[in-house]
Design an enzyme around this catalytic site. Structure first.
Site, PDB file in Angstrom:
ATOM      1  N   ASP A   1       5.411   0.301  12.065  1.00  0.00           N
ATOM      2  CA  ASP A   1       4.207  -0.372  11.554  1.00  0.00           C
ATOM      3  C   ASP A   1       4.147  -1.844  11.942  1.00  0.00           C
ATOM      4  O   ASP A   1       3.149  -2.496  11.677  1.00  0.00           O
ATOM      5  CB  ASP A   1       4.141  -0.256  10.023  1.00  0.00           C
ATOM      6  CG  ASP A   1       3.865   1.161   9.604  1.00  0.00           C
ATOM      7  OD1 ASP A   1       3.981   1.462   8.415  1.00  0.00           O
ATOM      8  OD2 ASP A   1       3.556   1.986  10.486  1.00  0.00           O
TER       9      ASP A   1
ATOM     10  N   CYS B   1      -4.786  12.072  13.914  1.00  0.00           N
ATOM     11  CA  CYS B   1      -5.003  10.676  13.544  1.00  0.00           C
ATOM     12  C   CYS B   1      -4.870   9.886  14.844  1.00  0.00           C
ATOM     13  O   CYS B   1      -4.290  10.350  15.814  1.00  0.00           O
ATOM     14  CB  CYS B   1      -3.941  10.336  12.495  1.00  0.00           C
ATOM     15  SG  CYS B   1      -3.478   8.633  12.423  1.00  0.00           S
TER      16      CYS B   1
ATOM     17  N   ARG C   1      -4.471  10.184   5.101  1.00  0.00           N
ATOM     18  CA  ARG C   1      -3.437  11.216   5.182  1.00  0.00           C
ATOM     19  C   ARG C   1      -2.528  11.187   3.976  1.00  0.00           C
ATOM     20  O   ARG C   1      -1.977  12.216   3.583  1.00  0.00           O
ATOM     21  CB  ARG C   1      -2.570  10.996   6.412  1.00  0.00           C
ATOM     22  CG  ARG C   1      -3.228  10.978   7.718  1.00  0.00           C
ATOM     23  CD  ARG C   1      -2.221  10.582   8.747  1.00  0.00           C
ATOM     24  NE  ARG C   1      -0.938  11.215   8.434  1.00  0.00           N
ATOM     25  CZ  ARG C   1      -0.684  12.491   8.635  1.00  0.00           C
ATOM     26  NH1 ARG C   1      -1.632  13.272   9.075  1.00  0.00           N
ATOM     27  NH2 ARG C   1       0.493  12.981   8.349  1.00  0.00           N
TER      28      ARG C   1
ATOM     29  N   ARG D   1       0.811  14.003  13.757  1.00  0.00           N
ATOM     30  CA  ARG D   1       1.231  13.793  12.356  1.00  0.00           C
ATOM     31  C   ARG D   1       1.097  15.067  11.511  1.00  0.00           C
ATOM     32  O   ARG D   1       0.408  15.115  10.522  1.00  0.00           O
ATOM     33  CB  ARG D   1       0.454  12.635  11.750  1.00  0.00           C
ATOM     34  CG  ARG D   1       0.645  11.351  12.529  1.00  0.00           C
ATOM     35  CD  ARG D   1      -0.049  10.183  11.917  1.00  0.00           C
ATOM     36  NE  ARG D   1       0.647   9.747  10.696  1.00  0.00           N
ATOM     37  CZ  ARG D   1       0.159   8.778   9.925  1.00  0.00           C
ATOM     38  NH1 ARG D   1      -0.991   8.200  10.224  1.00  0.00           N
ATOM     39  NH2 ARG D   1       0.811   8.421   8.830  1.00  0.00           N
TER      40      ARG D   1
ATOM     41  N   LYS E   1       0.854  -1.210   0.000  1.00  0.00           N
ATOM     42  CA  LYS E   1       0.000   0.000   0.000  1.00  0.00           C
ATOM     43  C   LYS E   1       0.879   1.246   0.000  1.00  0.00           C
ATOM     44  O   LYS E   1       0.677   2.165  -0.791  1.00  0.00           O
ATOM     45  CB  LYS E   1      -0.877  -0.035   1.240  1.00  0.00           C
ATOM     46  CG  LYS E   1      -1.523   1.288   1.600  1.00  0.00           C
ATOM     47  CD  LYS E   1      -2.425   1.170   2.813  1.00  0.00           C
ATOM     48  CE  LYS E   1      -1.715   1.342   4.118  1.00  0.00           C
ATOM     49  NZ  LYS E   1      -1.398   2.717   4.505  1.00  0.00           N
ATOM     50  N   ASN E   2       1.891   1.254   0.857  1.00  0.00           N
ATOM     51  CA  ASN E   2       2.702   2.468   1.045  1.00  0.00           C
ATOM     52  C   ASN E   2       3.719   2.684  -0.062  1.00  0.00           C
ATOM     53  O   ASN E   2       4.435   3.676  -0.064  1.00  0.00           O
ATOM     54  CB  ASN E   2       3.380   2.459   2.419  1.00  0.00           C
ATOM     55  CG  ASN E   2       2.355   2.648   3.521  1.00  0.00           C
ATOM     56  OD1 ASN E   2       1.184   2.935   3.233  1.00  0.00           O
ATOM     57  ND2 ASN E   2       2.763   2.470   4.750  1.00  0.00           N
TER      58      ASN E   2
ATOM     59  N   ILE F   1       8.573   6.682  17.095  1.00  0.00           N
ATOM     60  CA  ILE F   1       8.190   7.437  15.896  1.00  0.00           C
ATOM     61  C   ILE F   1       6.930   8.250  16.147  1.00  0.00           C
ATOM     62  O   ILE F   1       6.875   9.453  15.891  1.00  0.00           O
ATOM     63  CB  ILE F   1       7.966   6.484  14.684  1.00  0.00           C
ATOM     64  CG1 ILE F   1       9.197   5.636  14.418  1.00  0.00           C
ATOM     65  CG2 ILE F   1       7.529   7.286  13.459  1.00  0.00           C
ATOM     66  CD1 ILE F   1      10.371   6.370  13.825  1.00  0.00           C
TER      67      ILE F   1
ATOM     68  N   ARG G   1      -8.101  -1.209   5.177  1.00  0.00           N
ATOM     69  CA  ARG G   1      -7.284  -0.189   4.524  1.00  0.00           C
ATOM     70  C   ARG G   1      -5.940  -0.767   4.089  1.00  0.00           C
ATOM     71  O   ARG G   1      -5.331  -0.296   3.143  1.00  0.00           O
ATOM     72  CB  ARG G   1      -7.018   0.970   5.498  1.00  0.00           C
ATOM     73  CG  ARG G   1      -8.262   1.719   5.889  1.00  0.00           C
ATOM     74  CD  ARG G   1      -7.936   2.930   6.685  1.00  0.00           C
ATOM     75  NE  ARG G   1      -6.904   3.723   5.996  1.00  0.00           N
ATOM     76  CZ  ARG G   1      -6.350   4.812   6.524  1.00  0.00           C
ATOM     77  NH1 ARG G   1      -6.706   5.219   7.723  1.00  0.00           N
ATOM     78  NH2 ARG G   1      -5.446   5.494   5.862  1.00  0.00           N
TER      79      ARG G   1
HETATM   80  C1  EPZ Z   1       4.475   6.862   6.594  1.00  0.00           C
HETATM   81  O1  EPZ Z   1       3.657   7.822   7.219  1.00  0.00           O
HETATM   82  C2  EPZ Z   1       3.610   5.620   6.424  1.00  0.00           C
HETATM   83  N1  EPZ Z   1       2.480   5.949   5.546  1.00  0.00           N
HETATM   84  C3  EPZ Z   1       3.119   5.152   7.797  1.00  0.00           C
HETATM   85  O2  EPZ Z   1       2.369   3.968   7.619  1.00  0.00           O
HETATM   86  C4  EPZ Z   1       4.332   4.845   8.667  1.00  0.00           C
HETATM   87  O3  EPZ Z   1       3.894   4.466   9.951  1.00  0.00           O
HETATM   88  C5  EPZ Z   1       5.217   6.103   8.763  1.00  0.00           C
HETATM   89  O4  EPZ Z   1       5.596   6.532   7.439  1.00  0.00           O
HETATM   90  C6  EPZ Z   1       6.477   5.862   9.564  1.00  0.00           C
HETATM   91  O5  EPZ Z   1       7.218   4.846   9.002  1.00  0.00           O
HETATM   92  C7  EPZ Z   1       2.686   5.994   4.206  1.00  0.00           C
HETATM   93  O6  EPZ Z   1       3.785   5.784   3.708  1.00  0.00           O
HETATM   94  C8  EPZ Z   1       1.497   6.305   3.364  1.00  0.00           C
HETATM   95  P1  EPZ Z   1       6.348  10.220   8.779  1.00  0.00           P
HETATM   96  P2  EPZ Z   1       4.147   9.365   7.282  1.00  0.00           P
HETATM   97  O7  EPZ Z   1       6.207  11.497   8.045  1.00  0.00           O
HETATM   98  O8  EPZ Z   1       5.018   9.674   6.130  1.00  0.00           O
HETATM   99  C9  EPZ Z   1       6.605  13.406  12.285  1.00  0.00           C
HETATM  100  C10 EPZ Z   1       0.510   2.615   7.815  1.00  0.00           C
HETATM  101  O9  EPZ Z   1       0.227   1.955   8.785  1.00  0.00           O
HETATM  102  N2  EPZ Z   1       6.461  14.406  11.221  1.00  0.00           N
HETATM  103  O10 EPZ Z   1       7.520   9.325   8.442  1.00  0.00           O
HETATM  104  O11 EPZ Z   1       2.932  10.188   7.507  1.00  0.00           O
HETATM  105  C11 EPZ Z   1       5.353  12.553  12.438  1.00  0.00           C
HETATM  106  O12 EPZ Z   1       4.437  13.189  13.304  1.00  0.00           O
HETATM  107  C12 EPZ Z   1       0.989   4.032   7.965  1.00  0.00           C
HETATM  108  O13 EPZ Z   1       0.502   2.188   6.640  1.00  0.00           O
HETATM  109  C13 EPZ Z   1       6.462  15.765  11.572  1.00  0.00           C
HETATM  110  O14 EPZ Z   1       6.572  16.117  12.741  1.00  0.00           O
HETATM  111  O15 EPZ Z   1       5.031   9.364   8.597  1.00  0.00           O
HETATM  112  C14 EPZ Z   1       5.890  11.268  13.026  1.00  0.00           C
HETATM  113  O16 EPZ Z   1       6.018  11.418  14.433  1.00  0.00           O
HETATM  114  C15 EPZ Z   1       0.707   4.489   9.362  1.00  0.00           C
HETATM  115  N3  EPZ Z   1       6.335  16.694  10.585  1.00  0.00           N
HETATM  116  C16 EPZ Z   1       7.288  11.149  12.402  1.00  0.00           C
HETATM  117  O17 EPZ Z   1       7.624  12.462  11.923  1.00  0.00           O
HETATM  118  C17 EPZ Z   1       6.215  16.349   9.255  1.00  0.00           C
HETATM  119  O18 EPZ Z   1       6.113  17.254   8.401  1.00  0.00           O
HETATM  120  C18 EPZ Z   1       7.349  10.183  11.218  1.00  0.00           C
HETATM  121  O19 EPZ Z   1       6.292  10.522  10.351  1.00  0.00           O
HETATM  122  C19 EPZ Z   1       6.215  14.976   8.927  1.00  0.00           C
HETATM  123  C20 EPZ Z   1       6.348  14.027   9.917  1.00  0.00           C
END
Ligand code: EPZ
Length: 416
Positions: free
Chosen positions: A303, A115, A91, A120, A22-23, A325, A395
């Site tokens: 994840d 979320c 998202r 996030r 998916k990702n 994370i 999902r």
């Molecule tokens: C991706 O989400 C994945 N989703 C998530 O999978 C996964 O858990 C996550 O990466 C971490 O590996 C997709 O790829 C579609 P991040 P993403 O930006 O990109 C903070 C699933 O189960 N952050 O890597 O949204 C954030 O709050 C989903 O399939 C900021 O502060 O995650 C988090 O604490 C759930 N500001 C950390 O960084 C920003 O601008 C990592 O988030 C961006 C992120």
């Protein structure tokens, strides 16, 4: 709302085919906005989030069809908006921001709400785009973005962000000059996206390392690509074999994407044999309690945290599971405790005291991976478990009850 009913106690045996990730599919679909014409993807999973991205792109004018292959035609994009109704359900919709700005120089994308697993924010996405010359306004919950031209920049992420890396990598493919992303995400899904972008004519080096260099080009050309296997679905079925004392053969997977997961599961008492695109797994001892800390790839993925916790609930000692994370990714703890698990939260660490058995109960899914951990616990629990709100599960896991039933699980879906 459907619920999943599982009668636990069966050791799962047999073969499982792993679906596309998916990702990985979601950013590839967003990348189709960068080049007008027909893009073709193979191995796209049939999931709720994929359909949501299809609706988002078709609202902009794209035409798509998911047959054996996934055809996506972006010849006639007329609007550049991701509305709240869609972004609030997924998202990953924010992944259209970079491509829309690169190709059309404008976008109106709803800020994703909170979320279940954390705030996030997308501040790192927006800051990077501003460094590339994008004018960003926040108005009534929307990001209003525009630019006369995108220019290359050196962007250093305060925190590793997967979709932040993907969004800015896509934006940079058509910018003037060179962009360097520092402290970039190294996930396999980022590497796969870079491979597709380069196939379309982009000039990207370093994907899979912490520094990615993108040399902007004038235009890209549609192409075709095969979605990589889902490493989290793979890890979930490895854990399923462990928690039910089963023996599974997983086909169509990428063992090299799961080193940290395989290492921790082996320490927990599983024997895992890796082939080129397969994994054979069985339990060879009691479940041993193992500590784990989630970190960005290639370390243990967040994840897989909930699924690993379900396995540790039946461990032979105490397991410390630290979520580094997301700030609120322990929603599954209270539900696992309803099944008999002994877990106490101490800040970002869950202290999991292994118990001898779990017992079936009514539980509620709260987010995608939390629901997977409840499925795992239910498969091992004595008696019947009912998991409510399983739209979360739909999902990210393609036809999960069919795949589970095919390896012996007593599982069925009921309408509530
Ligand atoms: C991706 O989400 C994945 N989703 C998530 O999978 C996964 O858990 C996550 O990466 C971490 O590996 C997709 O790829 C579609 P991040 P993403 O930006 O990109 C903070 C699933 O189960 N952050 O890597 O949204 C954030 O709050 C989903 O399939 C900021 O502060 O995650 C988090 O604490 C759930 N500001 C950390 O960084 C920003 O601008 C990592 O988030 C961006 C992120």
């Amino acid at each position: 709302m459907d619920k999943l009913v599982i009668e636990g106690g069966v050791s799962l045996k047999g073969q499982v085919s792993i679906s596309g990730a998916k990702n990985a599919a979601l950013p590839l679909m967003a990348a189709s906005l960068l080049a007008s014409g027909k893009h073709t993807f193979a191995n796209v999973p049939r999931l709720r989030d994929i359909r949501t991205m299809q609706v988002l792109l078709s609202n902009m004018g794209a035409v798509s069809e998911q047959g054996d292959r996934f055809e996506l035609d972006t010849s006639d994009i007329r609007t550049f908006e991701a509305p709240y109704e869609l972004v609030k359900t997924m998202r990953a919709s924010v992944l259209v921001l970079g491509p829309l700005l690169a190709r059309y120089r404008k976008a109106r994308v709803s800020l994703p709400g909170g979320c279940a697993i954390g705030a996030r924010p997308i501040n790192l996405h927006l800051r990077g785009l501003q460094q590339m010359g994008v004018d960003i306004e926040l108005d009534h919950g929307y990001v209003i973005a525009s630019a006369s031209r995108l220019r290359g920049a050196v962007i250093s992420f305060d925190q590793v962000t997967v979709t932040g890396t993907e969004n800015l990598m896509m934006a940079a493919t058509l910018a003037d000059g060179v962009t360097v992303l520092q402290n970039a995400a190294q996930e396999p899904e980022v590497v796969a996206l870079a491979e597709y972008l380069n196939k379309m004519g982009a000039r990207i080096e370093g994907a899979g390392t912490t520094e990615i260099k993108i040399d902007g080009v004038r235009e890209l050309t549609p192409s075709d690509f095969t979605v990589i296997p889902d490493r989290i679905e793979t890890g979930t079925y490895l854990a399923a074999a462990g928690i039910t004392n089963g023996h599974l053969k997983l086909r169509g997977c990428r063992p090299d994407h799961l080193d940290a997961v395989i290492q921790h599961l082996a320490q927990a008492g599983l024997a895992i044999e890796a082939g080129q695109d397969s994994l054979e797994v069985r339990r060879v001892s009691k479940i041993r309690s193992v500590d784990v800390k989630t970190r960005p790839y290639p370390a243990f993925p967040t994840d897989m945290q909930a699924q690993f916790m379900a396995l540790m609930a039946l461990g032979d000692g105490v397991s410390l599971i630290t979520e580094q994370i997301f700030e609120n990714r322990f929603m599954h703890v209270l539900e696992l405790k309803r099944l008999g698990a002994e877990i106490e939260l101490e800040g970002r660490t869950a202290v999991v005291r292994g118990v001898r058995r779990l017992s079936g109960a009514q539980v509620m899914a709260t987010d995608l991976r939390a629901s997977a951990s409840l499925v795992l616990a239910a498969l091992a629990a004595e008696g019947v478990t009912e998991i409510h709100r399983i739209y979360h599960l739909d999902r990210g896991y393609e036809t999960i009850e069919k795949k589970l039933a095919a390896i012996g699980a007593k599982v069925w879906r009921e309408k509530t």
